[in-house]
Design a protein around this motif. Structure first.
Motif, PDB file in Angstrom:
ATOM      1  N   ARG A  26      14.980 -14.686   6.196  1.00  0.00           N
ATOM      2  CA  ARG A  26      16.420 -14.891   6.420  1.00  0.00           C
ATOM      3  C   ARG A  26      16.978 -13.792   7.329  1.00  0.00           C
ATOM      4  NH1 ARG A  26      21.016 -15.639   1.727  1.00  0.00           N
ATOM      5  NH2 ARG A  26      22.686 -16.212   3.159  1.00  0.00           N
ATOM      6  N   GLY A  27      16.569 -12.544   7.091  1.00  0.00           N
ATOM      7  CA  GLY A  27      17.011 -11.439   7.933  1.00  0.00           C
ATOM      8  C   GLY A  27      16.511 -11.578   9.358  1.00  0.00           C
ATOM      9  N   GLN A  28      15.265 -11.983   9.510  1.00  0.00           N
ATOM     10  CA  GLN A  28      14.708 -12.185  10.846  1.00  0.00           C
ATOM     11  C   GLN A  28      15.428 -13.317  11.571  1.00  0.00           C
ATOM     12  OE1 GLN A  28      10.486 -12.702  10.413  1.00  0.00           O
ATOM     13  NE2 GLN A  28      10.188 -10.653   9.591  1.00  0.00           N
ATOM     14  N   GLY A  29      15.912 -14.273  10.795  1.00  0.00           N
ATOM     15  CA  GLY A  29      16.631 -15.403  11.378  1.00  0.00           C
ATOM     16  C   GLY A  29      17.933 -14.992  12.056  1.00  0.00           C
ATOM     17  N   LEU A  30      18.438 -13.819  11.733  1.00  0.00           N
ATOM     18  CA  LEU A  30      19.659 -13.331  12.376  1.00  0.00           C
ATOM     19  C   LEU A  30      19.388 -12.727  13.752  1.00  0.00           C
ATOM     20  CD1 LEU A  30      21.463 -11.635   9.365  1.00  0.00           C
ATOM     21  CD2 LEU A  30      22.069 -13.771  10.504  1.00  0.00           C
ATOM     22  N   GLY A  31      18.120 -12.596  14.124  1.00  0.00           N
ATOM     23  CA  GLY A  31      17.755 -11.986  15.404  1.00  0.00           C
ATOM     24  C   GLY A  31      18.477 -12.568  16.607  1.00  0.00           C
TER      25      GLY A  31
END
Length: 88
Positions: free
Chosen positions: A50-55
């Motif tokens: 989910r955090g990587q999806g904010l890239g």
């Protein structure tokens, strides 16, 4: 840069602030925390999927804020920019 900040004489204050931010990111499912027993105790934070999806959204914000971009208009990775600044 964060490591240098934490090594500063006011590390306890900065560390508390970072822990609060990281705790909120963990509660939001953006990072996961891993504690390795010590001594010394080591704590590692990693981005979740989910955090990587904010890239992509973060990249757009970086460009909007004036971050350096490559010839295709994509933001230059922070590590490359930091390396260039250290060379100056």
């Amino acid at each position: 840069m964060v490591a240098e900040t934490l090594a500063h004489k006011n590390a306890r204050v900065v560390s508390r602030e970072c822990r609060g931010d990281l705790s909120r990111c963990g509660s939001a499912g953006l990072v996961e925390r891993e504690v390795e027993p010590g001594p010394p105790v080591a704590v590692t934070y990693r981005l979740t999927q989910r955090g990587q999806g904010l890239g992509p959204a973060m990249d757009v914000l970086r460009v909007w804020a004036g971050a350096p971009v490559d010839e295709d208009g994509h933001p230059v990775p922070y590590a490359d920019v930091a390396h260039e600044l250290e060379a100056r």
